[in-house]
Design a protein around this motif. Structure first.
Motif, mmCIF file in Angstrom:
data_model
loop_
_atom_site.group_PDB
_atom_site.id
_atom_site.type_symbol
_atom_site.label_atom_id
_atom_site.label_comp_id
_atom_site.label_asym_id
_atom_site.label_seq_id
_atom_site.Cartn_x
_atom_site.Cartn_y
_atom_site.Cartn_z
ATOM 1 N N TYR A 1 8.202 -0.100 4.194
ATOM 2 C CA TYR A 1 9.145 0.131 3.097
ATOM 3 C C TYR A 1 8.405 0.115 1.762
ATOM 4 O O TYR A 1 7.652 -0.807 1.470
ATOM 5 N N SER A 2 8.652 1.161 0.960
ATOM 6 C CA SER A 2 7.904 1.294 -0.301
ATOM 7 C C SER A 2 8.462 0.437 -1.426
ATOM 8 O O SER A 2 7.805 0.227 -2.433
ATOM 9 N N ASN B 1 0.817 -1.211 0.000
ATOM 10 C CA ASN B 1 0.000 0.000 0.000
ATOM 11 C C ASN B 1 0.860 1.275 0.000
ATOM 12 O O ASN B 1 0.356 2.375 0.171
ATOM 13 N N ARG B 2 2.177 1.110 -0.190
ATOM 14 C CA ARG B 2 3.100 2.238 -0.383
ATOM 15 C C ARG B 2 3.899 2.051 -1.670
ATOM 16 O O ARG B 2 4.776 2.825 -1.978
ATOM 17 N N ASN B 3 3.623 0.959 -2.371
ATOM 18 C CA ASN B 3 4.461 0.531 -3.496
ATOM 19 C C ASN B 3 3.949 1.003 -4.850
ATOM 20 O O ASN B 3 4.573 0.794 -5.875
ATOM 21 N N ASN B 4 2.787 1.662 -4.841
ATOM 22 C CA ASN B 4 2.165 1.982 -6.114
ATOM 23 C C ASN B 4 2.595 3.365 -6.610
ATOM 24 O O ASN B 4 1.808 4.306 -6.651
ATOM 25 N N ASN B 5 3.856 3.455 -6.977
ATOM 26 C CA ASN B 5 4.415 4.730 -7.452
ATOM 27 C C ASN B 5 4.810 4.616 -8.915
ATOM 28 O O ASN B 5 5.297 3.581 -9.344
ATOM 29 N N LYS B 6 4.623 5.699 -9.634
ATOM 30 C CA LYS B 6 5.000 5.707 -11.048
ATOM 31 C C LYS B 6 6.519 5.753 -11.190
ATOM 32 O O LYS B 6 7.107 5.078 -11.992
ATOM 33 N N ASP B 7 7.135 6.621 -10.421
ATOM 34 C CA ASP B 7 8.567 6.832 -10.568
ATOM 35 C C ASP B 7 9.213 6.901 -9.182
ATOM 36 O O ASP B 7 9.094 7.891 -8.471
ATOM 37 N N PHE B 8 9.891 5.817 -8.830
ATOM 38 C CA PHE B 8 10.449 5.734 -7.470
ATOM 39 C C PHE B 8 11.622 6.690 -7.263
ATOM 40 O O PHE B 8 11.941 7.050 -6.136
#
Ligand SMILES: [Zn+2]
Length: 350
Positions: free
Chosen positions: A185-186, A110-117
């Motif tokens: 942790y993402s 639930n913190r992993n849904n990023n377009k550009d880390f």
């Protein structure tokens, strides 16, 4: 009532597979024999799509799975001519099976849904208080249990005094991308589960005008309560639901990398509505006490899992299960009552 609840991941999955026998089904392997199970149904006239996700935070899958089984039992046949249905069982099967919040890579989905880390600049990473006291830097914490607990409480209450309760909840749950073995942790790339979800949403939403996504969690609400969050703006939702908006971008503490990004970034529907449900499991009177208990438990579980003593793993994982899934009649009854109330508001909304 007990038929909706399961003792473990495999039992929950079996119940889900059996109860969805008549639907279109597929499963997606994450690791070993652990799968995300999918069941879907589509009406002739496609207008609204309802997506229900369980087990994003593995151990919260006990209640999430019961939510889905209850939905299938009570509502599916009634609404399947009107609604498209997509049920995603156990988005994080490793966490569910092992009673962990995180997945096989210690990532909080639930913190992993990023377009550009590379562009992530979490508030947490810059926060001085965290840098000094650093509860996320687990290695520092080889202190006696009591001393560690006191130190943890001091930090938590300091945060609450400084920022207030709701911002503290956001800060603690906000995620971090600095410590791969730390809390919340993402990750550095999208995990398999998230790539799967993105793809599925892209495919399935294309014929629907409207999509409603419900992600079911348990934890830090008051016990027996249901807190409902949405990333939509308050005035976008016409459904009669007592929700709290998490659309707090102005304050700079919005939820980064959440499951809802999968919907907003991939859906082909014109209108998209997101709900995160949080069934409270710890303290009846106080969100702060619940938060304190759960955040410390997560901290200890993560520390033991990543740094030992490893012989303590089974015991702390049992504690995790108990904390996120109180196996008593009152909790189960309340949970189903709240579920019924919520689902009826969703289904009756025109
Ligand atoms: Zn959760």
């Amino acid at each position: 009532m007990n038929k909706y609840f399961s003792e473990n991941y495999f039992q929950a999955r079996e119940k889900f597979r059996k109860s969805t026998a008549k639907l279109k089904k597929s499963n997606y392997h994450i690791i070993d024999d652990l799968t995300i199970d999918v069941a879907e149904s589509h009406p002739k006239k496609k207008e609204k799509l309802l997506i229900i996700i369980s087990g994003t935070h593995g151990v919260e899958g006990y209640v999430g799975s019961a939510f889905q089984l209850f939905f299938i039992d009570k509502y599916l046949s009634k609404i399947k001519d009107k609604y498209g249905i997509l049920l995603i069982h156990s988005l994080n099967p490793y966490g569910f099976k092992n009673n962990r919040r995180y997945n096989e890579n210690n990532v909080d989905l639930n913190r992993n849904n990023n377009k550009d880390f590379s562009k992530i600049n979490y508030f947490f990473n810059k926060n001085k208080l965290f840098k000094e006291e650093n509860i996320f830097n687990i290695k520092r914490a080889f202190l006696s249990d009591n001393f560690e607990r006191i130190r943890y409480n001091l930090l938590l209450y300091k945060l609450i005094l400084k920022h207030g309760i709701s911002k503290t909840i956001q800060l603690i749950g906000h995620g971090q991308n600095k410590y791969p073995k730390g809390l919340c942790y993402s990750g550095k790339n999208k995990e398999k589960s998230i790539l799967f979800l993105d793809k599925k949403i892209k495919e399935i939403t294309k014929d629907y005008k409207e999509t409603i996504l419900i992600d079911v969690h348990t934890g830090a609400a008051k016990k027996y309560n249901l807190d409902i969050f949405t990333a939509n703006k308050l005035n976008e939702i016409k459904i009669d639901v007592p929700f709290k908006s998490t659309n707090t971008k102005k304050k700079g503490t919005d939820h980064i990398g959440g499951i809802e990004n999968s919907l907003f970034e991939n859906s082909k529907s014109k209108k998209n509505i997101h709900f995160t449900l949080e069934f409270g499991t710890i303290n009846k009177y106080s969100t702060v006490i619940s938060l304190n208990y759960l955040s410390y438990l997560l901290f200890k579980e993560n520390q033991i899992t990543n740094f030992g003593p490893f012989e303590k793993i089974p015991k702390i994982r049992q504690k995790m299960k108990k904390a996120y899934f109180p196996e008593n009649k009152k909790f189960k009854e309340n949970m189903l009552k709240k579920t019924k109330d919520f689902l009826e508001r969703i289904i009756n909304y025109q």
